[in-house]
Design a protein around this motif. Structure first.
Motif, PDB file in Angstrom:
ATOM      1  N   HIS A 166      -5.940  -9.689 -37.554  1.00  0.00           N
ATOM      2  CA  HIS A 166      -6.623  -8.515 -38.531  1.00  0.00           C
ATOM      3  C   HIS A 166      -5.167  -8.363 -38.970  1.00  0.00           C
ATOM      4  CE1 HIS A 166     -10.607  -9.356 -37.205  1.00  0.00           C
ATOM      5  NE2 HIS A 166     -10.533  -9.651 -36.041  1.00  0.00           N
ATOM      6  N   PRO A 167      -5.426  -8.054 -40.317  1.00  0.00           N
ATOM      7  CA  PRO A 167      -4.582  -6.717 -40.518  1.00  0.00           C
ATOM      8  C   PRO A 167      -4.403  -5.637 -39.815  1.00  0.00           C
ATOM      9  CG  PRO A 167      -6.265  -6.415 -42.754  1.00  0.00           C
ATOM     10  CD  PRO A 167      -6.431  -7.123 -41.200  1.00  0.00           C
ATOM     11  N   GLY A 168      -2.863  -5.608 -40.044  1.00  0.00           N
ATOM     12  CA  GLY A 168      -2.157  -4.141 -39.388  1.00  0.00           C
ATOM     13  C   GLY A 168      -0.566  -4.255 -39.170  1.00  0.00           C
ATOM     14  N   ASN A 169      -0.384  -3.193 -39.712  1.00  0.00           N
ATOM     15  CA  ASN A 169       1.768  -3.494 -38.906  1.00  0.00           C
ATOM     16  C   ASN A 169       2.728  -2.261 -38.125  1.00  0.00           C
ATOM     17  OD1 ASN A 169       1.151  -0.909 -39.725  1.00  0.00           O
ATOM     18  ND2 ASN A 169       2.054  -0.533 -41.559  1.00  0.00           N
ATOM     19  N   HIS A 170       1.015  -2.864 -37.120  1.00  0.00           N
ATOM     20  CA  HIS A 170       1.988  -2.013 -35.611  1.00  0.00           C
ATOM     21  C   HIS A 170       3.211  -3.587 -35.617  1.00  0.00           C
ATOM     22  CE1 HIS A 170      -0.801   1.409 -35.731  1.00  0.00           C
ATOM     23  NE2 HIS A 170      -1.504   0.733 -36.077  1.00  0.00           N
ATOM     24  N   HIS A 171       3.249  -4.316 -35.277  1.00  0.00           N
ATOM     25  CA  HIS A 171       3.820  -5.547 -35.033  1.00  0.00           C
ATOM     26  C   HIS A 171       5.679  -5.408 -35.833  1.00  0.00           C
ATOM     27  CE1 HIS A 171       2.547  -7.433 -38.909  1.00  0.00           C
ATOM     28  NE2 HIS A 171       3.727  -8.406 -38.935  1.00  0.00           N
ATOM     29  N   GLU A 172       5.507  -4.844 -36.836  1.00  0.00           N
ATOM     30  CA  GLU A 172       6.329  -4.792 -37.547  1.00  0.00           C
ATOM     31  C   GLU A 172       7.629  -4.222 -36.662  1.00  0.00           C
ATOM     32  OE1 GLU A 172       5.315  -2.959 -41.424  1.00  0.00           O
ATOM     33  OE2 GLU A 172       4.072  -4.734 -41.868  1.00  0.00           O
ATOM     34  N   PRO A 173       7.460  -2.642 -36.454  1.00  0.00           N
ATOM     35  CA  PRO A 173       8.149  -1.902 -35.500  1.00  0.00           C
ATOM     36  C   PRO A 173       8.977  -2.354 -34.280  1.00  0.00           C
ATOM     37  CG  PRO A 173       6.719  -0.560 -36.307  1.00  0.00           C
ATOM     38  CD  PRO A 173       6.974  -1.926 -36.688  1.00  0.00           C
ATOM     39  N   ALA A 174       7.352  -3.106 -33.790  1.00  0.00           N
ATOM     40  CA  ALA A 174       7.045  -3.916 -32.528  1.00  0.00           C
ATOM     41  C   ALA A 174       8.185  -4.811 -31.772  1.00  0.00           C
ATOM     42  CB  ALA A 174       5.797  -4.181 -32.226  1.00  0.00           C
ATOM     43  N   GLY A 175       8.025  -5.766 -32.912  1.00  0.00           N
ATOM     44  CA  GLY A 175       8.599  -7.119 -33.433  1.00  0.00           C
ATOM     45  C   GLY A 175      10.692  -6.073 -33.000  1.00  0.00           C
ATOM     46  N   GLN A 176      10.562  -5.693 -34.095  1.00  0.00           N
ATOM     47  CA  GLN A 176      11.973  -5.374 -34.584  1.00  0.00           C
ATOM     48  C   GLN A 176      12.234  -4.763 -32.680  1.00  0.00           C
ATOM     49  OE1 GLN A 176      13.215  -1.920 -36.088  1.00  0.00           O
ATOM     50  NE2 GLN A 176      14.900  -2.849 -37.263  1.00  0.00           N
ATOM     51  N   ALA A 177      11.782  -3.627 -32.313  1.00  0.00           N
ATOM     52  CA  ALA A 177      12.016  -3.271 -30.923  1.00  0.00           C
ATOM     53  C   ALA A 177      12.468  -3.886 -30.065  1.00  0.00           C
ATOM     54  CB  ALA A 177      11.039  -2.227 -30.493  1.00  0.00           C
TER      55      ALA A 177
ATOM     56  N   ARG B 239      15.686  -7.583 -37.502  1.00  0.00           N
ATOM     57  CA  ARG B 239      15.696  -6.366 -38.819  1.00  0.00           C
ATOM     58  C   ARG B 239      14.462  -6.683 -39.900  1.00  0.00           C
ATOM     59  NH1 ARG B 239      17.644  -2.852 -43.199  1.00  0.00           N
ATOM     60  NH2 ARG B 239      17.857  -4.928 -44.683  1.00  0.00           N
ATOM     61  N   CYS B 240      14.612  -8.214 -39.658  1.00  0.00           N
ATOM     62  CA  CYS B 240      13.938  -8.794 -40.488  1.00  0.00           C
ATOM     63  C   CYS B 240      12.602  -8.920 -39.575  1.00  0.00           C
ATOM     64  CB  CYS B 240      13.581 -10.569 -40.407  1.00  0.00           C
ATOM     65  SG  CYS B 240      15.088 -11.351 -41.013  1.00  0.00           S
ATOM     66  N   CYS B 241      11.841  -8.641 -38.706  1.00  0.00           N
ATOM     67  CA  CYS B 241      10.030  -7.963 -38.565  1.00  0.00           C
ATOM     68  C   CYS B 241      10.260  -6.939 -39.373  1.00  0.00           C
ATOM     69  CB  CYS B 241      10.543  -7.653 -36.999  1.00  0.00           C
ATOM     70  SG  CYS B 241      10.739  -8.777 -35.506  1.00  0.00           S
ATOM     71  N   LEU B 242      11.151  -6.063 -39.867  1.00  0.00           N
ATOM     72  CA  LEU B 242      10.667  -5.122 -40.978  1.00  0.00           C
ATOM     73  C   LEU B 242      10.397  -5.135 -42.013  1.00  0.00           C
ATOM     74  CD1 LEU B 242      12.750  -1.847 -39.307  1.00  0.00           C
ATOM     75  CD2 LEU B 242       9.921  -2.510 -38.659  1.00  0.00           C
TER      76      LEU B 242
END
Length: 173
Positions: free
Chosen positions: A72-83, A96-99
């Motif tokens: 499903h669409p979403g962008n919570h994974h972006e900062p979570a991945g970086q962290a 940073r590529c996660c963002l």
């Protein structure tokens, strides 16, 4: 932690309990990225290929903690991945590529980050004009040329990579 290859990046994802579907996804994006990198190398565009390959492998690491965003669409994974990557000692530029793979229009990004973003679009056959023009312009700048001297070759490269999108999508489920 030093990661020297896409295969080492995939091993990190596996050690962090990445779902098989995420490994499949980043492998397919990596395939598109390989085609893109090969084409740019053939055109003698200078770039850090290793960064691109590793960035592609890591770009969706946050879907380990947000697996719902695999379907499903979403962008919570972006900062979570970086962290997650930073917590595991991954180089901040790669983390940073996660963002940047998704936010390339709203934050300063390197040429290599643009290539990670393009691979993440092209793998499924999606063309993104603004992103592609930025890549062409940066490639021209790196080659001390103008947009139009490279436009046809790089645009054709994008189309070639995108053409295999339906096959890769079929492999992703």
């Amino acid at each position: 932690m030093t990661i020297n290859s896409a295969s080492e990046a995939l091993e990190l994802l596996r050690s962090l309990k990445a779902p098989a579907r995420l490994i499949t996804h980043v492998t397919l994006v990596g395939e598109a990225g390989q085609e893109l990198a090969d084409g740019l190398s053939d055109l003698e565009v200078p770039f850090d290929r290793q960064f691109v390959e590793i960035g592609i492998a890591l770009h969706d690491a946050g879907k380990i903690t947000h697996p719902e965003e695999l379907d499903h669409p979403g962008n919570h994974h972006e900062p979570a991945g970086q962290a997650l990557l930073l917590d595991n000692g991954v180089d901040p530029g790669l983390a940073r590529c996660c963002l940047s793979h998704a936010r390339f229009n709203s934050m300063p990004v390197s040429f290599e980050e643009l290539l990670v973003a393009a691979a993440d679009k092209l793998w499924k056959g999606k063309r993104e004009e603004v992103l592609e023009l930025r890549i062409i312009d940066e490639a021209a700048s790196r080659m001390q040329s103008d947009r139009w001297s490279l436009f046809t070759d790089i645009d054709s490269l994008f189309e070639k990579v995108a053409t295999n999108g339906s096959r890769r999508l079929a492999q992703s489920s």
